[in-house]
Design a protein around this motif. Structure first.
Motif, PDB file in Angstrom:
ATOM      1  N   ASP A 155       2.912  -6.335   1.784  1.00  0.00           N
ATOM      2  CA  ASP A 155       1.643  -5.209   2.942  1.00  0.00           C
ATOM      3  C   ASP A 155       2.284  -4.070   3.225  1.00  0.00           C
ATOM      4  O   ASP A 155       1.465  -4.579   4.237  1.00  0.00           O
ATOM      5  CB  ASP A 155       0.953  -6.495   3.302  1.00  0.00           C
ATOM      6  CG  ASP A 155      -0.626  -5.904   4.019  1.00  0.00           C
ATOM      7  OD1 ASP A 155      -0.870  -5.595   2.877  1.00  0.00           O
ATOM      8  OD2 ASP A 155      -1.376  -5.979   4.941  1.00  0.00           O
ATOM      9  N   GLN A 160       0.864   3.951   2.805  1.00  0.00           N
ATOM     10  CA  GLN A 160       0.536   3.395   4.643  1.00  0.00           C
ATOM     11  C   GLN A 160       2.235   3.867   4.733  1.00  0.00           C
ATOM     12  O   GLN A 160       2.391   2.775   5.882  1.00  0.00           O
ATOM     13  CB  GLN A 160       0.660   1.903   4.442  1.00  0.00           C
ATOM     14  CG  GLN A 160      -1.064   1.995   4.191  1.00  0.00           C
ATOM     15  CD  GLN A 160      -1.241   0.480   4.568  1.00  0.00           C
ATOM     16  OE1 GLN A 160      -1.199  -0.122   5.235  1.00  0.00           O
ATOM     17  NE2 GLN A 160      -3.165   0.589   4.526  1.00  0.00           N
ATOM     18  N   TRP A 189      -6.821  -1.365  12.905  1.00  0.00           N
ATOM     19  CA  TRP A 189      -6.211  -0.655  13.096  1.00  0.00           C
ATOM     20  C   TRP A 189      -5.861   0.018  11.773  1.00  0.00           C
ATOM     21  O   TRP A 189      -5.901   1.568  11.515  1.00  0.00           O
ATOM     22  CB  TRP A 189      -4.870  -1.920  12.345  1.00  0.00           C
ATOM     23  CG  TRP A 189      -3.443  -1.675  11.791  1.00  0.00           C
ATOM     24  CD1 TRP A 189      -2.520  -0.718  11.664  1.00  0.00           C
ATOM     25  CD2 TRP A 189      -3.463  -1.674   9.738  1.00  0.00           C
ATOM     26  NE1 TRP A 189      -1.478  -1.023  11.454  1.00  0.00           N
ATOM     27  CE2 TRP A 189      -2.189  -1.426   9.206  1.00  0.00           C
ATOM     28  CE3 TRP A 189      -4.528  -1.832   9.323  1.00  0.00           C
ATOM     29  CZ2 TRP A 189      -1.462  -1.717   8.504  1.00  0.00           C
ATOM     30  CZ3 TRP A 189      -3.950  -2.023   7.666  1.00  0.00           C
ATOM     31  CH2 TRP A 189      -2.452  -1.499   7.697  1.00  0.00           C
ATOM     32  N   LEU A 217      -0.447  -8.272  12.603  1.00  0.00           N
ATOM     33  CA  LEU A 217      -1.585  -7.956  13.021  1.00  0.00           C
ATOM     34  C   LEU A 217      -2.104  -9.016  13.236  1.00  0.00           C
ATOM     35  O   LEU A 217      -3.416  -9.136  13.964  1.00  0.00           O
ATOM     36  CB  LEU A 217      -2.528  -7.171  11.704  1.00  0.00           C
ATOM     37  CG  LEU A 217      -1.710  -6.292  11.395  1.00  0.00           C
ATOM     38  CD1 LEU A 217      -2.677  -5.330  10.160  1.00  0.00           C
ATOM     39  CD2 LEU A 217      -2.421  -4.801  12.315  1.00  0.00           C
ATOM     40  N   PHE A 238     -11.869  -3.599   0.299  1.00  0.00           N
ATOM     41  CA  PHE A 238     -12.273  -6.045   0.219  1.00  0.00           C
ATOM     42  C   PHE A 238     -13.595  -5.391   1.192  1.00  0.00           C
ATOM     43  O   PHE A 238     -14.586  -4.185   0.974  1.00  0.00           O
ATOM     44  CB  PHE A 238     -11.544  -5.176   1.846  1.00  0.00           C
ATOM     45  CG  PHE A 238     -11.352  -5.357   2.652  1.00  0.00           C
ATOM     46  CD1 PHE A 238     -12.400  -3.700   3.077  1.00  0.00           C
ATOM     47  CD2 PHE A 238     -11.854  -6.264   4.323  1.00  0.00           C
ATOM     48  CE1 PHE A 238     -11.998  -3.064   4.084  1.00  0.00           C
ATOM     49  CE2 PHE A 238     -11.825  -5.295   5.616  1.00  0.00           C
ATOM     50  CZ  PHE A 238     -12.111  -3.991   5.722  1.00  0.00           C
ATOM     51  N   HIS A 250       0.793  -0.939  -0.675  1.00  0.00           N
ATOM     52  CA  HIS A 250      -0.368   0.281  -0.142  1.00  0.00           C
ATOM     53  C   HIS A 250       1.178   0.868   0.037  1.00  0.00           C
ATOM     54  O   HIS A 250       1.663   1.413   1.453  1.00  0.00           O
ATOM     55  CB  HIS A 250      -0.780   0.452   1.253  1.00  0.00           C
ATOM     56  CG  HIS A 250      -1.881  -1.466   1.306  1.00  0.00           C
ATOM     57  ND1 HIS A 250      -3.042  -1.075   0.959  1.00  0.00           N
ATOM     58  CD2 HIS A 250      -1.945  -2.431   1.747  1.00  0.00           C
ATOM     59  CE1 HIS A 250      -3.920  -2.083   1.019  1.00  0.00           C
ATOM     60  NE2 HIS A 250      -2.882  -2.622   1.688  1.00  0.00           N
TER      61      HIS A 250
HETATM   62  N1  GUN Z   1      -7.803  -5.118   4.381  1.00  0.00           N
HETATM   63  C1  GUN Z   1      -8.326  -4.125   4.087  1.00  0.00           C
HETATM   64  N2  GUN Z   1      -7.301  -2.667   3.902  1.00  0.00           N
HETATM   65  C2  GUN Z   1      -6.289  -3.064   4.198  1.00  0.00           C
HETATM   66  C3  GUN Z   1      -5.656  -3.157   4.675  1.00  0.00           C
HETATM   67  O1  GUN Z   1      -4.499  -1.823   4.020  1.00  0.00           O
HETATM   68  N3  GUN Z   1      -3.681  -4.069   4.709  1.00  0.00           N
HETATM   69  C4  GUN Z   1      -4.582  -4.980   5.294  1.00  0.00           C
HETATM   70  N4  GUN Z   1      -3.911  -5.634   6.256  1.00  0.00           N
HETATM   71  N5  GUN Z   1      -5.706  -6.087   5.307  1.00  0.00           N
HETATM   72  C5  GUN Z   1      -6.525  -4.942   4.932  1.00  0.00           C
END
Ligand code: GUN
Ligand code: ZN
Length: 444
Positions: free
Chosen positions: A329, A87, A101, A305, A210, A84
């Motif tokens: 990620d 991020q 998070w 996470l 998502f 991302h």
């Molecule tokens: N699921 C939806 N958005 C994200 C994201 O930015 N990072 C992660 N790890 N999972 C997600």
């Protein structure tokens, strides 16, 4: 060391390693090509010849530049299948599982990407940081804002990098300033596709974040884009965290299960990349492999996470194996390095009672990821006619690595040392389209 000039021929010398098939064991000699004193002839960003240095150097014209990387190992540049861009300032955010998070750290940081200046600054840093870690191709998420994707594509174009990227589509369960609508997400994605997809080395990915952050109407729009542009990648998240799975099932009660949501909206298929895919049922794993969809293994993020242990070998050893990619990620992931990623990946696989051999780990982050992204004709191998994206690896980059290296006897041992102790310090150089780029400032 100077960079090759466009149009000029460059001969790069070093130990060459490139995979041919997925290695079954640390001794699988047939799975790779290795040249102890190798030469790579590069012209106009492409690999023109590969082989023994003496042979490749025969007949190269006057004025060809020779760059000697011996005794380092030269491989195809690493590929990160899920990261991302917005991020960079979220990495190292303490103490939360996925949904908290996202709400507490990630969404506030992504809101700032409505500012084109901020987006441009971070996009440049993002690509330069990846290159410094040996990664020459990334499949990246931008923020919901069209300008964030414009910024990333511009930055990739300047660096001549092959990337896949898309503006995130998200129209619910997110704060003000971070939601689009079904129609605006369609319009903005379409405008970005028309402007950037297929330009130079750039590819657009339809990117519904998502299921939780998209209404069914928006998922319809994502499916419409996918049917209008069937050659495009699709990237999203799947089955990462138990609370996420429960909420998805509540929001989409008629879809059967989480992967069923993406199937319902025609978003599954060989160009579809599903980040995480940790807690898949047998039905979901079957449906993923039958559709040719890709499960993306993000070990540093899954550990950080507390999301769970991706069962790499269970997916790989199914009667019809799942296609798997590996990824950082970032910023749920904690490092830009694909070496660090596979180190953590090895440990996750060990916790599942299995092993990933070192040759297979390096296959995964080069040719394996190229295949997962359907780019195996362009990148992922040191091969004539392929794009000249390379990483130069130094297994003695630090005092600790050097001491350990004294007892190394095989290529597999050297790779395992690089993976276990290596990071950006082990990247002696990264070449993007034939140009040495590690630590180089790129002017906008
Ligand atoms: N699921 C939806 N958005 C994200 C994201 O930015 N990072 C992660 N790890 N999972 C997600
Ligand atoms: Zn992600």
């Amino acid at each position: 060391m100077s960079s090759p000039v466009a149009g000029k021929t460059t001969l790069i010398r070093g130990r060459l390693l490139s995979f041919i098939t997925e290695p079954e064991s640390p001794d699988d000699r047939a799975s790779y090509y290795y040249e102890e004193d190798g030469g790579l002839l590069i012209r106009d960003g492409m690999i023109e010849a590969v082989g023994d240095f003496a042979q490749v150097s025969l007949g190269i014209g006057e004025g060809a530049e020779v760059i000697d990387h011996r005794p380092h190992l030269i491989m195809p540049g690493f590929i990160d299948a899920h990261a991302h861009m917005p991020q960079m300032q979220v990495i190292a955010s303490y103490g939360a599982e996925l949904l908290d998070w996202l709400n507490n750290y990630t969404f506030p940081a992504e809101t700032e990407f409505s500012d084109a200046e901020h987006a441009r600054r971070i996009a440049g840093h993002f690509l330069d940081t990846l290159i410094a870690h040996g990664t020459t191709t990334v499949a990246a998420y931008c923020s919901v804002h069209r300008v964030s994707a414009e910024a990333l594509f511009e930055a990739a174009m300047l660096r001549e990098m092959r990337i896949v990227a898309g503006k995130v589509m998200m129209d619910r369960n997110a704060p003000d300033g971070l939601r689009d609508t079904p129609q605006s997400s369609y319009d903005d994605s379409r405008a970005l596709i028309e402007r950037w997809h297929g330009r130079g080395r750039l590819s657009y990915a339809i990117t519904p974040r998502f299921a939780i952050t998209s209404t069914p109407e928006q998922m319809e729009m994502a499916g419409a884009l996918a049917s209008e542009f069937p050659e495009l990648h699709i990237q999203t998240h799947l089955s990462e965290n138990h609370a996420e799975i429960d909420l998805t099932n509540e929001l989409y009660p008629d879809c059967g299960d989480y992967f069923g949501v993406y199937e319902r909206y025609s978003l599954a298929g060989p160009k579809s990349l599903f980040g995480h895919s940790i807690h898949l049922s047998e039905r979901e794993a079957d449906a993923m492999s039958n559709s040719g969809s890709v499960a993306v293994f993000c070990p540093t993020s899954n550990l950080f996470l507390g999301s769970g242990l991706f069962d790499y070998q269970r997916y790989r050893k199914r009667p019809k194996p799942l296609r798997i990619a590996a990824a950082t990620d970032v910023g749920g992931g904690t490092n830009y390095s694909m070496l660090r990623t596979m180190d953590e990946g090895y440990k996750v696989i060990a916790l599942n009672g299995e092993k990933l051999n070192p040759l297979a780990a390096f296959w995964q982050i080069t040719l394996g990821n190229a295949k997962a992204l359907s780019f195996e004709r362009q990148i992922g191998a040191l091969q004539e006619g392929h794009e000249a994206d390379l990483v130069v690896l130094d297994a003695r980059a630090t005092p600790a690595m050097s001491i350990r290296a004294e007892r190394i006897e095989t290529l597999a041992e050297e790779l395992f040392l690089l993976q276990t102790l290596g990071d950006d310090r082990a990247i002696a150089e990264s070449y993007v389209a034939g140009k040495a780029m590690k630590g180089k400032a790129v002017q906008a």
